[in-house]
Design a protein around this motif. Sequence first.
Motif, PDB file in Angstrom:
ATOM      1  N   TRP A   1       0.831  -1.198   0.000  1.00 33.22           N
ATOM      2  CA  TRP A   1       0.000   0.000   0.000  1.00 33.22           C
ATOM      3  C   TRP A   1       0.870   1.255   0.000  1.00 33.22           C
TER       4      TRP A   1
ATOM      5  N   TRP B   1       5.244   5.303   0.471  1.00 32.19           N
ATOM      6  CA  TRP B   1       5.087   3.862   0.599  1.00 32.19           C
ATOM      7  C   TRP B   1       4.767   3.545   2.054  1.00 32.19           C
TER       8      TRP B   1
ATOM      9  N   TYR C   1      -3.459   3.649  -2.221  1.00 36.44           N
ATOM     10  CA  TYR C   1      -3.359   2.836  -3.426  1.00 36.44           C
ATOM     11  C   TYR C   1      -2.769   1.470  -3.103  1.00 36.44           C
ATOM     12  N   CYS C   2      -3.320   0.478  -3.730  1.00 35.97           N
ATOM     13  CA  CYS C   2      -2.798  -0.875  -3.631  1.00 35.97           C
ATOM     14  C   CYS C   2      -1.855  -1.123  -4.813  1.00 35.97           C
ATOM     15  N   LYS C   3      -0.759  -1.813  -4.554  1.00 29.83           N
ATOM     16  CA  LYS C   3       0.186  -2.133  -5.609  1.00 29.83           C
ATOM     17  C   LYS C   3       0.551  -3.612  -5.568  1.00 29.83           C
TER      18      LYS C   3
ATOM     19  N   GLU D   1       4.664  -4.088 -12.346  1.00 29.24           N
ATOM     20  CA  GLU D   1       3.828  -3.530 -11.287  1.00 29.24           C
ATOM     21  C   GLU D   1       2.440  -3.158 -11.796  1.00 29.24           C
TER      22      GLU D   1
ATOM     23  N   TRP E   1      -1.239  -1.093 -10.302  1.00 30.38           N
ATOM     24  CA  TRP E   1      -1.780  -0.228  -9.262  1.00 30.38           C
ATOM     25  C   TRP E   1      -3.306  -0.230  -9.332  1.00 30.38           C
TER      26      TRP E   1
END
Length: 117
Positions: free
Chosen positions: A35, A46, A94-96, A105, A107
């Motif tokens: 996140w 981060w 945001y989720c990654k 990656e 998002w």
Amino acid sequence: VQLVESGGGLAQPGGSLRLSCAASEFTFNNYAMGWARQGPRKGLEWVSGLYSDGSDPYYADSVKGRATISKDNAKNTVYLQMNSLKPEDTAVYYCKARRVRNGLEYWGQGTQVTVSP
């Protein structure tokens, strides 16, 4: 690949929220998850991360002791439990997902968290 966050909203200082990130169309166990957040007039921070095997969770100093990251492989979902919320936690979260094999990656679209009396 799709990441969909939920669980944001308005909370009072000292309250709690649990953010969820549901992942679809990929093998969940092949990805490290985490996140990040962006507050008003701030850069991207981060916040927390978890390796693909669920080990060695990372927390930013700003949330350490107040946040817990976890994941449910059966549901392809990663969670961020936030307690003792502060106004400075106000941000879009945001989720990654990062593919372990090649670093690719993805998002999510973000979920707003607002902490205010």
